[in-house]
Design an enzyme around this catalytic site. Structure first.
Site, PDB file in Angstrom:
ATOM      1  N   CYS A   9      38.412  55.932  82.285  1.00  0.00           N
ATOM      2  CA  CYS A   9      39.095  56.910  83.136  1.00  0.00           C
ATOM      3  C   CYS A   9      38.102  57.920  83.710  1.00  0.00           C
ATOM      4  O   CYS A   9      37.053  58.186  83.113  1.00  0.00           O
ATOM      5  CB  CYS A   9      40.170  57.641  82.335  1.00  0.00           C
ATOM      6  SG  CYS A   9      41.390  58.492  83.376  1.00  0.00           S
ATOM      7  N   ASP A 132      46.937  61.012  72.967  1.00  0.00           N
ATOM      8  CA  ASP A 132      45.700  61.763  73.171  1.00  0.00           C
ATOM      9  C   ASP A 132      45.711  62.983  72.247  1.00  0.00           C
ATOM     10  O   ASP A 132      46.769  63.418  71.791  1.00  0.00           O
ATOM     11  CB  ASP A 132      45.606  62.205  74.630  1.00  0.00           C
ATOM     12  CG  ASP A 132      44.208  62.614  75.047  1.00  0.00           C
ATOM     13  OD1 ASP A 132      43.291  62.571  74.219  1.00  0.00           O
ATOM     14  OD2 ASP A 132      44.037  62.982  76.231  1.00  0.00           O
TER      15      ASP A 132
END
Length: 218
Positions: A9, A132
Site C-alpha cells: 500500500c 490494523d
C-alpha cells in the site's frame, strides 16, 4: 492451499510498483488522503494503475470520503476495490459498495479483544476486513501506516469469519511470525517497506514479499 496474499500500500512511483508486481503482490494500494506522505492525486494514480493492468488488484484507499470525492477519484483512476480507512460506519461502508459497485475493504483499528469482536458488525457491509493497529496518540499519527503493531494473538484467539487481512507494523523481519501467530491468510504493508516516510524501497518490497510467501495459511 493457496499462498499468503500480500498487499503493498502507498505506492507512488513506477519503480516501487514494478518491484511489487515482480514479487507477486496480489494487491496494490494507492492512497487518496492528502495528509499522508504516501498520497497521490487521481491523475498520478491513473498512470500507475495502467502500469498494474490486470497483474494485481488495484485498491484505492480513502478516509471518510464523500460520494463526490470518490466519484472524482474513479473518474480519473481505474480501480478494482475501495479501502475505507476512516471512521466509516457499517451503514456507510455498505452504501459506498452499493453506490460505486466495487468491492470494499474496511480497515478496523485493533487494540483489544473487544475490537476484534466488534468487527463482526462490518461483516455484511465489506468484502474484506483489514485489522490494523490503533493509531498512536501523537500529532503526526495517521489512520494507518504508523509502523505500529498490535497483539496478533487476539486474532488467533477469536478468529474472524470471512476474508480478512493483517496490517500494522509488518516488516520482512516479522511478517512470517505475524502470520503464524495470527492465522492470517493475507497481509498488508506500507511503512514496513519504506527507506524514509512515504518513500518505498524496491529491495525492501522484494524482501517483504519473499518473507510473506515462505508460509502457507493455517
Amino acid at each position: 492451499m493457496s499462498a499468503i496474499a500480500a498487499k503493498i500500500c502507498g505506492i507512488r512511483d513506477p519503480e516501487a510498483l514494478e518491484a511489487a508486481l515482480a514479487g507477486g503482490a496480489a494487491y496494490i494500494g494507492f492512497v487518496f488522503f492528502p495528509p499522508s506522505p504516501r498520497a497521490v492525486t487521481p491523475i498520478e494514480a491513473a498512470a500507475l494503475s495502467e502500469q498494474v493492468g490486470r497483474r494485481a488488484i488495484r485498491v484505492g484507499l480513502i478516509v471518510n470520503a464523500t460520494d463526490v470525492d470518490i466519484a472524482a477519484i474513479l473518474a480519473e483512476t481505474p480501480l478494482d476495490m475501495l479501502q475505507l480507512h476512516g471512521s466509516e460506519t457499517p451503514e456507510r461502508t455498505a452504501a459506498v459498495r452499493r453506490r460505486f459497485g466495487l468491492p470494499v475493504i474496511k480497515a478496523l483499528p485493533i487494540a483489544t479483544a473487544a475490537d476484534v469482536s466488534g468487527a463482526s458488525s462490518y461483516r455484511d457491509a465489506a468484502d474484506i476486513l483489514l485489522f490494523d493497529a490503533k493509531p498512536p496518540n501523537r500529532p503526526d499519527a495517521l489512520p494507518g501506516g504508523n509502523a505500529e503493531s498490535f497483539d496478533w494473538t487476539l486474532l488467533a484467539d477469536n478468529p474472524p469469519t470471512g476474508k480478512w487481512m493483517l496490517s500494522g507494523g509488518l516488516t520482512a523481519a516479522n511478517v512470517a511470525e505475524a502470520i503464524r501467530m495470527s492465522g492470517a491468510h493475507a497481509v498488508d504493508v506500507s511503512s514496513g517497506v519504506e527507506r524514509a516516510r512515504g518513500e518505498k524501497d524496491p529491495a525492501m518490497i522484494e524482501a517483504f514479499l519473499k518473507a510473506a510467501q515462505t508460509l502457507e495459511p493455517n
